[in-house]
Structure formats: structure tokens, C-alpha cells
Design a protein around this motif. Structure first.
Motif, PDB file in Angstrom:
ATOM      1  N   ALA A 152      -0.758  -0.401  15.250  1.00  0.00           N
ATOM      2  CA  ALA A 152       0.469  -0.989  14.684  1.00  0.00           C
ATOM      3  C   ALA A 152       0.801  -0.387  13.318  1.00  0.00           C
ATOM      4  CB  ALA A 152       0.309  -2.501  14.557  1.00  0.00           C
ATOM      5  N   ILE A 153      -0.088   0.457  12.786  1.00  0.00           N
ATOM      6  CA  ILE A 153       0.126   0.971  11.429  1.00  0.00           C
ATOM      7  C   ILE A 153       1.065   2.173  11.447  1.00  0.00           C
ATOM      8  CG2 ILE A 153      -0.979   2.054   9.439  1.00  0.00           C
ATOM      9  CD1 ILE A 153      -3.418   0.345   9.987  1.00  0.00           C
ATOM     10  N   GLY A 154       2.195   2.009  10.791  1.00  0.00           N
ATOM     11  CA  GLY A 154       3.154   3.100  10.663  1.00  0.00           C
ATOM     12  C   GLY A 154       3.821   3.505  11.966  1.00  0.00           C
ATOM     13  N   GLU A 163      -6.918   4.500   7.711  1.00  0.00           N
ATOM     14  CA  GLU A 163      -6.768   5.944   7.448  1.00  0.00           C
ATOM     15  C   GLU A 163      -8.033   6.503   6.805  1.00  0.00           C
ATOM     16  OE1 GLU A 163      -2.990   5.583   5.426  1.00  0.00           O
ATOM     17  OE2 GLU A 163      -2.122   4.965   7.345  1.00  0.00           O
ATOM     18  N   LEU A 205      -0.256  -7.008   4.345  1.00  0.00           N
ATOM     19  CA  LEU A 205      -0.512  -5.715   3.717  1.00  0.00           C
ATOM     20  C   LEU A 205       0.523  -4.762   4.312  1.00  0.00           C
ATOM     21  CD1 LEU A 205      -2.157  -3.748   1.997  1.00  0.00           C
ATOM     22  CD2 LEU A 205      -3.845  -3.623   3.824  1.00  0.00           C
ATOM     23  N   VAL A 206       1.353  -4.218   3.445  1.00  0.00           N
ATOM     24  CA  VAL A 206       2.548  -3.501   3.906  1.00  0.00           C
ATOM     25  C   VAL A 206       2.523  -2.061   3.417  1.00  0.00           C
ATOM     26  CG1 VAL A 206       5.071  -3.526   3.869  1.00  0.00           C
ATOM     27  CG2 VAL A 206       3.808  -5.686   3.691  1.00  0.00           C
ATOM     28  N   GLY A 207       2.764  -1.127   4.325  1.00  0.00           N
ATOM     29  CA  GLY A 207       2.832   0.281   3.940  1.00  0.00           C
ATOM     30  C   GLY A 207       4.274   0.701   3.724  1.00  0.00           C
ATOM     31  N   ASN A 224       0.867  -1.180   0.000  1.00  0.00           N
ATOM     32  CA  ASN A 224       0.000   0.000   0.000  1.00  0.00           C
ATOM     33  C   ASN A 224       0.903   1.229   0.000  1.00  0.00           C
ATOM     34  OD1 ASN A 224      -1.771   2.059   0.536  1.00  0.00           O
ATOM     35  ND2 ASN A 224      -2.268   1.401   2.629  1.00  0.00           N
ATOM     36  N   GLY A 276       0.560  -3.922   9.546  1.00  0.00           N
ATOM     37  CA  GLY A 276       0.937  -3.056  10.667  1.00  0.00           C
ATOM     38  C   GLY A 276       2.409  -3.226  10.977  1.00  0.00           C
ATOM     39  N   SER A 277       3.242  -2.299  10.430  1.00  0.00           N
ATOM     40  CA  SER A 277       4.688  -2.287  10.688  1.00  0.00           C
ATOM     41  C   SER A 277       5.396  -3.585  10.307  1.00  0.00           C
ATOM     42  CB  SER A 277       4.954  -1.913  12.156  1.00  0.00           C
ATOM     43  OG  SER A 277       4.491  -0.600  12.414  1.00  0.00           O
ATOM     44  N   VAL A 278       4.904  -4.227   9.255  1.00  0.00           N
ATOM     45  CA  VAL A 278       5.613  -5.420   8.747  1.00  0.00           C
ATOM     46  C   VAL A 278       6.911  -4.953   8.081  1.00  0.00           C
ATOM     47  CG1 VAL A 278       5.553  -7.264   7.015  1.00  0.00           C
ATOM     48  CG2 VAL A 278       3.528  -6.793   8.425  1.00  0.00           C
ATOM     49  N   HIS A 326      -9.494   1.042   4.626  1.00  0.00           N
ATOM     50  CA  HIS A 326      -8.227   1.188   5.352  1.00  0.00           C
ATOM     51  C   HIS A 326      -8.458   2.099   6.560  1.00  0.00           C
ATOM     52  CE1 HIS A 326      -4.179   2.503   6.337  1.00  0.00           C
ATOM     53  NE2 HIS A 326      -3.779   1.368   5.774  1.00  0.00           N
ATOM     54  N   LYS A 329       0.100   4.245  -0.222  1.00  0.00           N
ATOM     55  CA  LYS A 329      -0.550   5.413   0.400  1.00  0.00           C
ATOM     56  C   LYS A 329      -0.375   6.636  -0.514  1.00  0.00           C
ATOM     57  CE  LYS A 329      -0.011   3.243   4.824  1.00  0.00           C
ATOM     58  NZ  LYS A 329      -0.072   3.366   6.262  1.00  0.00           N
ATOM     59  N   GLU A 358      -5.585  -5.245  10.427  1.00  0.00           N
ATOM     60  CA  GLU A 358      -4.577  -4.222  10.671  1.00  0.00           C
ATOM     61  C   GLU A 358      -4.904  -3.465  11.954  1.00  0.00           C
ATOM     62  OE1 GLU A 358      -2.402  -2.935   6.863  1.00  0.00           O
ATOM     63  OE2 GLU A 358      -4.219  -1.764   6.997  1.00  0.00           O
TER      64      GLU A 358
HETATM   65  P1  PGA Z   1       2.722   0.100   7.678  1.00  0.00           P
HETATM   66  O1  PGA Z   1       1.278   0.353   7.021  1.00  0.00           O
HETATM   67  O2  PGA Z   1       3.271  -1.164   7.086  1.00  0.00           O
HETATM   68  O3  PGA Z   1       3.527   1.314   7.287  1.00  0.00           O
HETATM   69  O4  PGA Z   1       2.507  -0.012   9.144  1.00  0.00           O
HETATM   70  C1  PGA Z   1       0.393  -0.712   6.791  1.00  0.00           C
HETATM   71  C2  PGA Z   1      -0.873  -0.193   6.157  1.00  0.00           C
HETATM   72  O5  PGA Z   1      -1.261   0.935   6.417  1.00  0.00           O
HETATM   73  O6  PGA Z   1      -1.523  -0.911   5.374  1.00  0.00           O
END
Ligand code: PGA
Length: 256
Positions: free
Chosen positions: A172-174, A98, A230-232, A10, A210-212, A96, A12, A168
Motif C-alpha cells: 500500500a506504500i506509494g 524501504e 504515517l503519510v508519505g 515522512n 500506506g497511500s493515505v 521503514h 523520504k 504499513e
Molecule cells: P505513502 O507512504 O503515503 O506515499 O504511501 C507512506 C510511507 O512510506 O510511510
């Protein structure tokens, strides 16, 4: 449960058209032939066309980050699932965190978006997850149910095979904080049981997000309840993204 790992990047609101095309070229050049990993990427809407052009003929699948439910109409700023399909787009993220927290998308809207995506022939990657406060209040499973139920209600048996679920946890996201392995297992089992209530013919596909990163991915992917990630952040750094693909390739496909 899939018989191949699924890794979705992702991007973003990063990588505009020219940067995205340059990044896609690096992916195309660096991508190994994968035997057990499907690689999907979700660039920003304006970068979809150049990324599709750059990745044409590769195995990388391109998707959107959000999608409206209607085929067309007076919905300023939204993107029709039919237009995405016309562009050759295969999937869209939906719901998502966000979108939910920054743009006020309700679970009902997420269900409508899912329905729109599926009706246009896209795969819907539906994201769900609890906030830190909800987890500490012991509400994780209730929140997963509240978020997922309207979606599952709107999915027909025929389309269920085109739904991917992404657990997610918002906290844990970002953030660099990854859910503990046991927390991931429990959440995924909860999602499996919500899916089972619908008696779909297909089993659920559940990703963790989430922060993978390359340091934590192998142990997460080794969990039998996890189909992929799912990776940001790590998906827009070529080296990290290619490392994640390499880790998935080395990881046996678990069967739950
Ligand atoms: P992240 O984001 O890997 O930067 O934590 C995941 C996401 O928002 O899908």
C-alpha cells in the motif's frame, strides 16, 4: 491508544535543505491551532537543522527517518541518536519498509535501532508490515509477529511509552492501493495483542500508513484501532497535508 490523533509526515528523500526550509515556512504559516492532533514531520537528515530552525516555536515536532544504535563510532554514513537529540530532534522512524527491502535491514537491526533511539531519549516510530505475497499467502500476522517481537523484547517498561508503531502494508506504500478497513482493523488488533503480551503499563499507539490521502483518511481515522497515520506522498504537498490535519481535527478521538 492516545487521547489525541497523531499525524506523521515522512518526507523520504525529498526536499533538500533549502526546499525543506521553504516548505516548513509554508507549514508554519498554514498550520491551524490544533486541538486534538499532534503533527510531526520527518525530513531528510541534511534538512533536519533548517526545518528545526523554521519550525522553532511551533507545535510541529521534527524527527529523523532513520537512526543508528550506537552513540558514536566507526559507522560511516549512519546517524547517532545522541547527535539527533543534541539537534533537538524528538523522534526517529525505524524499520521503514524501504529500509528493510532496499537496504536489507533485518528485524534484529530494527530492534537495535529502536533501542538506540530510546536510550538517547528519542521516541521510536517503528514501522512494520507485510508484502503483497505474504498477505496472499495468509502470513500477515506471522510477519507482524516476526518483525515486532525482537523490537518488543528490546523495549523496557520505562521506555514503552516512547514507542509508536506504524502498520504499513508494503503493497500500500506509494501505490495508491489502500488496505481495506477490515484489513487495517485486523492488523492493528494483532499488533495490540503482541503488545499486550509484554504487559507494559502503557497501551500501544498504532498508526496506519500506506497511500493515505484526504479522500480516504477520515474513514481510516474513524476506526477505533487507529491512532493516526504515517503519510508519505501527501505529506509533501502543502494543500493535502493541511487537509489531512483538518480532517483529523474534525474526527473525534476514538477510544478502543
Ligand atoms: P505513502 O507512504 O503515503 O506515499 O504511501 C507512506 C510511507 O512510506 O510511510
Amino acid at each position: 491508544m492516545r487521547n489525541r490523533h497523531l499525524l506523521i509526515g515522512n518526507w523520504k528523500m525529498n526536499l533538500g535543505p533549502s526546499q525543506a526550509a521553504a516548505f516548513a515556512l509554508k507549514l508554519r504559516e498554514g498550520l491551524p491551532k490544533t486541538a486534538r492532533t499532534d503533527v510531526w514531520v520527518a525530513p531528510p537528515t541534511v534538512s533536519l537543522a533548517p526545518v528545526c530552525a523554521e519550525l522553532a516555536g511551533t507545535s510541529i515536532v521534527v524527527g529523523a527517518q532513520n537512526v543508528h544504535w550506537a552513540a558514536s563510532g566507526a559507522f560511516t554514513g549512519e546517524t547517532s541518536p545522541v547527535f539527533l537529540a543534541d539537534l533537538g530532534i524528538a523522534f526517529s522512524l525505524v524499520g521503514h519498509s524501504e529500509r528493510r527491502t532496499l537496504f536489507g535491514e533485518s528485524s534484529q537491526q530494527v530492534a537495535q535501532r529502536t533501542q538506540g533511539a530510546l536510550a538517547a531519549g528519542l521516541t521510536a516510530v517503528v514501522c512494520i508490515g507485510e508484502t503483497e505475497g505474504e498477505r496472499s499467502a495468509g502470513r500477515t500476522e506471522t510477519v507482524l509477529e516476526e518483525q515486532l517481537s525482537p523490537v518488543l523484547e528490546s523495549v523496557s517498561r520505562d521506555a514503552a511509552g516512547r514507542v509508536v508503531l506504524a502498520y504499513e502494508p508494503v503493497w500500500a506504500i506509494g501505490t495508491g492501493k489502500v488496505a481495506a478497513l477490515e484489513e487495517i482493523r485486523q492488523a492493528h488488533r494483532c499488533i495490540e495483542s503482541l503488545w499486550a503480551r509484554k504487559q507494559f503499563t502503557s497501551s500501544p499507539v498504532i498508526l496506519y500508513g500506506g497511500s493515505v490521502n484526504p479522500g480516504n483518511f477520515a474513514e481510516i481515522l474513524a476506526l477505533p484501532e487507529v491512532d493516526g497515520a504515517l503519510v508519505g506522498g501527501a505529506s509533501i504537498k502543502v494543500d493535502q497535508w493541511l487537509s489531512l490535519i483538518a480532517i483529523a481535527e474534525e474526527s473525534p478521538v476514538a477510544r478502543g
